[in-house]
Write a protein that holds these residues in place. Structure first.
Motif, short mmCIF file in Angstrom:
data_model
loop_
_atom_site.label_atom_id
_atom_site.label_comp_id
_atom_site.label_asym_id
_atom_site.label_seq_id
_atom_site.Cartn_x
_atom_site.Cartn_y
_atom_site.Cartn_z
N THR A 20 90.44 62.94 48.95
CA THR A 20 89.94 62.61 48.00
C THR A 20 88.88 61.06 48.29
N PRO A 21 87.56 61.53 48.25
CA PRO A 21 87.00 59.83 48.50
C PRO A 21 87.76 58.01 48.26
N SER A 22 87.70 57.36 48.66
CA SER A 22 87.73 55.60 48.50
C SER A 22 87.20 55.29 48.85
N ALA A 23 86.98 54.00 47.91
CA ALA A 23 86.81 52.80 48.21
C ALA A 23 87.39 51.74 48.47
N VAL A 24 87.16 50.77 49.15
CA VAL A 24 87.76 49.15 49.43
C VAL A 24 87.07 48.14 48.42
N VAL A 25 87.73 47.91 47.42
CA VAL A 25 86.96 46.93 46.69
C VAL A 25 87.66 45.35 47.51
N GLY A 26 86.23 44.63 47.75
CA GLY A 26 87.02 43.68 47.33
C GLY A 26 86.29 42.25 46.07
N LEU A 27 86.97 41.58 46.41
CA LEU A 27 86.64 40.29 44.73
C LEU A 27 86.97 39.20 45.52
N ASP A 28 85.34 38.07 44.85
CA ASP A 28 85.52 37.48 45.22
C ASP A 28 86.49 36.48 44.06
N ALA A 29 86.08 35.18 44.19
CA ALA A 29 86.95 33.60 43.66
C ALA A 29 85.86 34.21 42.19
N GLY A 30 85.29 34.84 41.59
CA GLY A 30 84.77 35.20 40.29
C GLY A 30 84.97 36.30 39.62
N GLY A 31 85.45 36.91 40.67
CA GLY A 31 86.19 38.72 40.33
C GLY A 31 85.04 39.39 40.57
N LYS A 32 83.52 39.27 40.59
CA LYS A 32 82.30 40.20 41.29
C LYS A 32 83.33 40.68 42.53
N ALA A 33 82.87 42.40 42.52
CA ALA A 33 83.31 43.00 42.95
C ALA A 33 82.17 43.71 44.37
N SER A 34 82.81 43.87 45.52
CA SER A 34 82.14 44.70 46.46
C SER A 34 83.01 45.71 47.25
N TYR A 35 81.98 46.81 48.10
CA TYR A 35 82.93 48.04 48.29
C TYR A 35 82.59 48.55 49.49
N THR A 36 83.39 48.90 50.43
CA THR A 36 83.14 50.27 51.14
C THR A 36 83.98 51.25 51.04
N PHE A 37 83.13 52.30 51.30
CA PHE A 37 83.07 53.83 51.49
C PHE A 37 84.38 54.20 52.35
N ASP A 38 84.72 55.48 52.11
CA ASP A 38 85.00 56.70 52.67
C ASP A 38 84.23 57.68 52.46
N ILE A 39 83.62 57.92 51.97
CA ILE A 39 83.17 59.14 50.85
C ILE A 39 82.54 60.52 51.66
N ALA A 40 81.86 61.53 50.73
CA ALA A 40 81.08 62.30 50.81
C ALA A 40 80.82 63.46 50.24
N TRP A 41 80.44 63.44 50.06
CA TRP A 41 79.92 64.11 48.58
C TRP A 41 78.73 66.07 49.36
N THR A 42 79.49 66.89 48.38
CA THR A 42 79.51 68.32 49.35
C THR A 42 79.18 69.31 48.29
N LEU A 43 78.85 69.12 46.76
CA LEU A 43 79.30 70.16 45.85
C LEU A 43 78.45 70.70 46.33
#
Length: 312
Positions: free
Chosen positions: A81-104
């Motif tokens: 299952t694809p995953s994303a590491v979500v980092g939050l700054d001091a204001g709760g704003k999210a940034s993402y690092t992905f491990d994902i493939a899409w082969t539907l």
């Protein structure tokens, strides 16, 4: 009215802030999956065509979706299952690092007959699975309304010019498009939202919506431009806020055909933005992509204070 949402599921691994004693949190996510979940929470008949592995993250996500009444249809089964590491700054704003493939592959069961199709994010523009997403959308678009949210993830978009072309192909298939100001800034640096919206409206959609975070939102049609503010709320994190906005938009417009979308008035658009902003405000007031149910949305719309917590 039934909804078909096509796109990725992602396990969001939300990192604890640096120096915190808190543990990382794993939340079911993925923009299309969040939209489907939000519609299910609002009591809508919704099917999600997606990919999930038979692993702990996949089982967690499937259980959550089905718990909200979402019908989960698997186009095929990836190795994980694809995953994303979500980092939050001091204001709760999210940034993402992905491990994902899409082969539907495939277009789902033969009995699908949605009144609305929603596409977006990674799945709509990532080869090879994007081909299946667009084919299913084109299969239904003559008899269903279509919405699109680019939900840009720059690290996954590839060469800029080609990415813009892929996004605009999806825009041209849609009756309604929702994008964030960050999406527009990446796609068309330096251009005002109204300039991009006018270009997109010329491609075919009847409505273009732009979210501005704490700055509110904008709605554009060929005849009107409407702005709305965002409710004041204590932000826990912004994960899933745009997806909750999108779910509330689709819920509010349920049952309107293509002609009716084209006939939305300025008052209609103002009410739409206010309702969607209330849904997003509920979501940012609690951890993870946790959109409101019907009672919570009604309460938020009525102006009651929003309280942090988690949805059931």
């Amino acid at each position: 009215m039934s909804f078909l949402v096509i796109g990725e599921c992602v396990a969001d691994i939300v990192r604890a802030p640096a120096g915190s004693d808190a543990a990382d949190r794993v939340h079911p996510g993925g923009s299309p999956a969040n939209v489907a979940y939000g519609l299910g929470r609002l009591g809508r008949d919704v099917t999600l065509l997606t990919q999930l592995a038979d692993d702990p993250a996949g089982r967690l996500i499937k259980a959550r979706l089905r718990g909200a009444g979402v019908r989960v249809e698997l186009g095929d089964m990836p190795a994980r299952t694809p995953s994303a590491v979500v980092g939050l700054d001091a204001g709760g704003k999210a940034s993402y690092t992905f491990d994902i493939a899409w082969t539907l592959t495939g277009g789902g069961p033969a009995d699908l007959a949605p009144g609305h199709v929603h596409i977006g994010s990674i799945a709509a523009v990532t080869a090879p699975g994007a081909t299946a997403v667009l084919a299913v959308t084109e299969r239904f678009r003559d008899r269903a309304t279509v919405s699109y949210d680019p939900n840009i993830r720059p690290a996954l978009m590839g060469e800029h010019g080609e990415a813009v072309a892929r996004v605009e192909r999806c825009v041209a298939l849609a009756d309604l498009v929702k994008a964030s100001d960050e999406d527009l800034a990446w796609l068309h640096p330096g251009e005002a939202p109204g300039t991009v919206a006018a270009r997109w409206l010329a491609l075919g959609p009847a409505v273009v919506l732009v979210t501005l975070g704490a700055g509110g939102s904008l709605a554009f049609t060929r005849s009107d431009t409407v702005s709305a503010g965002a409710p004041r709320v204590t932000v826990v994190d912004t994960v899933g806020a745009g997806d909750s906005f999108m779910s509330a938009v689709l819920d509010s417009l349920a049952g309107r055909d293509k002609a009716a979308l084209g006939a939305l008035t300025a008052d209609d658009l103002a009410g739409l933005l206010d309702t969607a902003a209330a849904a997003a405000a509920v979501t940012v007031s609690r951890a993870g992509a946790q959109p409101p149910d019907r009672a919570e949305l009604d309460l938020a719309r009525s102006g009651f204070a929003l309280r942090p917590g988690r949805a059931s």
